[in-house]
Design a protein around this motif. Structure first.
Motif, mmCIF file in Angstrom:
data_model
loop_
_atom_site.group_PDB
_atom_site.id
_atom_site.type_symbol
_atom_site.label_atom_id
_atom_site.label_comp_id
_atom_site.label_asym_id
_atom_site.label_seq_id
_atom_site.Cartn_x
_atom_site.Cartn_y
_atom_site.Cartn_z
ATOM 1 N N GLN A 228 -16.348 -40.610 -27.372
ATOM 2 C CA GLN A 228 -15.297 -40.503 -28.690
ATOM 3 C C GLN A 228 -14.196 -40.058 -27.654
ATOM 4 N N TYR A 229 -14.246 -38.938 -26.751
ATOM 5 C CA TYR A 229 -13.176 -38.447 -25.928
ATOM 6 C C TYR A 229 -13.082 -39.010 -24.691
ATOM 7 N N ASP A 230 -13.874 -40.263 -24.285
ATOM 8 C CA ASP A 230 -13.870 -40.922 -23.048
ATOM 9 C C ASP A 230 -13.944 -39.822 -21.819
ATOM 10 N N ALA A 231 -15.053 -39.097 -22.157
ATOM 11 C CA ALA A 231 -15.237 -38.107 -21.161
ATOM 12 C C ALA A 231 -16.947 -38.507 -20.436
ATOM 13 N N THR A 232 -17.037 -38.189 -19.294
ATOM 14 C CA THR A 232 -18.312 -38.364 -18.617
ATOM 15 C C THR A 232 -18.865 -37.065 -18.651
ATOM 16 N N PRO A 233 -20.441 -37.031 -18.528
ATOM 17 C CA PRO A 233 -21.253 -35.774 -18.424
ATOM 18 C C PRO A 233 -20.675 -34.654 -17.320
ATOM 19 N N SER A 234 -20.411 -35.567 -16.228
ATOM 20 C CA SER A 234 -19.835 -34.763 -14.981
ATOM 21 C C SER A 234 -18.314 -34.042 -15.383
ATOM 22 N N GLU A 235 -17.558 -34.751 -15.923
ATOM 23 C CA GLU A 235 -16.267 -34.141 -16.189
ATOM 24 C C GLU A 235 -16.445 -33.154 -17.358
ATOM 25 N N THR A 236 -17.476 -33.191 -18.285
ATOM 26 C CA THR A 236 -17.793 -32.307 -19.210
ATOM 27 C C THR A 236 -18.188 -31.007 -18.908
ATOM 28 N N SER A 237 -18.882 -31.059 -17.581
ATOM 29 C CA SER A 237 -19.343 -29.656 -17.002
ATOM 30 C C SER A 237 -18.134 -28.747 -16.582
#
Length: 314
Positions: A228-237
């Motif tokens: 939904q937020y176009d975010a990857t797990p790596s970015e979310t970290s």
């Protein structure tokens, strides 16, 4: 110990440096910062840094791709990695001699030569300490690029010097490093500037996290939310520390769903949480650890365990 490491560096023609999977600034700072130090002081040596690249760390550097044959008769140095399962690029076993340099609890005492200092704020701080020994022992010089990388690693692992791990020695080290010629603003921008989508996701985290009366907090970020937020797990970290701003919070856990598992990111303002991380396939520092869950039911058990830890904290 530091002189033994320097002697080994002198001894080998080819040196390959590893660090942990899913790298953070200290992983790159210690690994590639040490590589730069070696290249500066031993230009005749062949020095490689390996591991999967994380785009969020491109402002620091990028590792290299090398062939299997390069590992033959090579010195292997692994930085910032507590256990062998987390070493990025398992070809480290193909080298001739293995050195471990780390600041996590030494639960997995791997390597032919080990230097572990759990009092260090970061592995990058330890590499600067190695440089200081090298300066006295072997006339080592510090380069601007090595200083930039080590400074970045220290900043990353201390949360811009806000975490309790930042000791007087940490500030002294940073004070020495900033005398070299690199752009500190560029370092901070690369590390902390975020795209708008991540700021929006941060807003979601603030709106949806849960916290009990003992200050135990949690937030779940399943794939649907990341998409939904176009975010990857790596970015979310990059957002793990966000909840540290919440008043009365004691410890928190962020669950980030990845392709085949759920990343578990634990942080604390007092209660020791690395034992909890070990229980769930992970480990780390007393106040900052990571683990892995394989179902949302298991994630719920992590939350319940964290609540108990916070309720018992005095």
């Amino acid at each position: 110990m530091k002189r033994q490491i320097i002697d080994k560096i002198k001894q080998y023609k080819t040196i390959i440096l590893h660090r942990h999977v899913r790298p953070d600034p200290d992983a790159y700072g210690s690994q590639i910062g040490l590589a730069e130090l070696i290249r500066t002081n031993y230009p005749e040596k062949v020095v490689y840094t390996v591991g999967e690249h994380d785009d969020s760390l491109s402002f620091m550097a990028s590792p290299q791709q090398i062939e299997d044959a390069q590992f033959e008769k090579a010195l292997i140095i692994v930085t910032d990695t507590a256990n062998t399962e987390r070493i990025d690029d398992q070809r480290y076993v193909n080298g001739d001699f293995l050195i471990k340099i780390d600041h996590h609890p030494n639960d997995d005492a791997y390597g032919d030569l080990l230097w572990v200092d759990t009092d260090a704020s970061s592995c990058s701080e330890m590499i600067y300490e190695l440089y200081e020994e090298g300066k006295t022992y072997a006339d080592w010089k510090m380069s601007d690029e090595a200083a930039r990388l080590l400074f970045s690693g220290i900043v990353g692992d201390t949360g811009r010097f806000l975490y309790p791990s930042a000791s007087p020695k940490t500030f002294e080290t940073a004070g020495q490093l900033v005398q070299y010629n690199f752009d500190r603003n560029e370092v901070f921008d690369g590390m902390y500037e975020m795209e708008r989508k991540l700021l929006n996701l941060q807003g979601y985290i603030y709106q949806h996290f849960e916290m009990d009366e003992d200050g135990a907090a949690s937030i779940k970020l399943p794939k649907a939310i990341l998409q939904q937020y176009d975010a990857t797990p790596s970015e979310t970290s990059l957002l793990v520390s966000s909840l540290g701003n919440v008043k009365n919070i004691r410890a928190w856990v962020m669950f980030i769903e990845d392709n085949d598992a759920i990343r578990v990111r634990l942080r604390s303002k007092g209660p020791v949480i690395n034992g909890l991380a070990k229980k769930y396939n992970g480990g780390g520092h007393p106040l900052a650890s990571g683990a892995t869950a394989y179902s949302w039911e298991e994630a719920d058990r992590v939350i319940e365990d964290l609540k108990v830890i916070c309720s018992e904290y005095k």
